[in-house]
Enzyme design. Structure first.
Site, PDB file in Angstrom:
ATOM      1  N   HIS A  36       0.826  -1.209   0.000  1.00 52.11           N
ATOM      2  CA  HIS A  36       0.000   0.000   0.000  1.00 52.11           C
ATOM      3  C   HIS A  36       0.863   1.262   0.000  1.00 52.11           C
ATOM      4  CE1 HIS A  36      -3.791   2.135   0.974  1.00 52.11           C
ATOM      5  NE2 HIS A  36      -2.959   2.995   1.530  1.00 52.11           N
ATOM      6  N   HIS A  57       3.031   1.491  -3.281  1.00 50.30           N
ATOM      7  CA  HIS A  57       2.218   1.805  -4.459  1.00 50.30           C
ATOM      8  C   HIS A  57       1.754   3.266  -4.444  1.00 50.30           C
ATOM      9  CE1 HIS A  57      -0.344   1.130  -7.842  1.00 50.30           C
ATOM     10  NE2 HIS A  57      -1.459   1.301  -7.155  1.00 50.30           N
ATOM     11  N   TYR A  98     -16.301  -1.879  -5.090  1.00 53.73           N
ATOM     12  CA  TYR A  98     -16.173  -2.898  -4.044  1.00 53.73           C
ATOM     13  C   TYR A  98     -16.102  -2.237  -2.658  1.00 53.73           C
ATOM     14  CZ  TYR A  98     -14.327  -6.525  -1.070  1.00 53.73           C
ATOM     15  OH  TYR A  98     -14.152  -7.399  -0.027  1.00 53.73           O
TER      16      TYR A  98
END
Length: 169
Positions: free
Chosen positions: A49, A52, A89
């Site tokens: 996380h 990125h 999502y």
């Protein structure tokens, strides 16, 4: 039109303006990461996380500033489509526990992210060996970065879906 089928264009064109939107979305994603850190939500922070989101803002800044259009636009388009599915999502998940029965497809979302990186890697590899109006140095950077994301997301997929499944059986 170049052999890669996508032309490099200056930032002032429509592709460049579209890439500014993608860049701004990366600023928001990095802000999200910073809020995780400030709120001490360490369970949501992983190397993947932070890596990125911490690097994407610089990658997109360079893409918008130096190589807007063409290859950069294709990457931004694919990435934006994946993010629409991803935020769908997370939006459904935010509605509460009663939505869990409808969220069986998270592993497929990770597969979609991996597919994105494979497509970018294949396209970038093709561009490295053709007469493409996109600097080979930037193609090499995109190629290396895509491989790093494939490695990290593949590891995430393995840890999240395959090792848990084997522990259950």
């Amino acid at each position: 039109m170049s052999a890669c089928g996508l032309q490099h264009q200056p930032t002032g064109n429509a592709d460049g303006k579209g890439l500014l939107v993608v860049y701004f979305s990366k600023v928001i994603e990095l802000s999200d990461t910073l809020f995780f850190i400030l709120r001490k939500k360490n369970s949501q922070l992983t190397f993947l996380h932070v890596y990125h989101h911490g690097t994407m803002i610089f990658n997109w800044w360079a893409g918008v500033k130096y190589v807007a259009g063409g290859q950069s636009f294709l990457i931004g388009l694919i990435n934006s489509l994946v993010h629409v599915v991803m935020y769908l999502y997370y939006g459904l998940a935010a509605l509460g526990p009663h939505m869990q029965q409808y969220l069986w497809w998270k592993r497929y979302l990770t597969s979609l992210q991996l597919l994105q990186f494979f497509i970018v890697t294949i396209h970038t590899t093709y561009n490295l060996f053709t007469d493409c109006d996109f600097p080979d140095s930037m193609n090499a950077v995109v190629f290396a970065y895509s491989l790093s994301l494939i490695t990290l997301f593949r590891n995430f997929y393995y840890q999240s879906y395959l090792t848990k499944k084997s522990k259950q059986t």
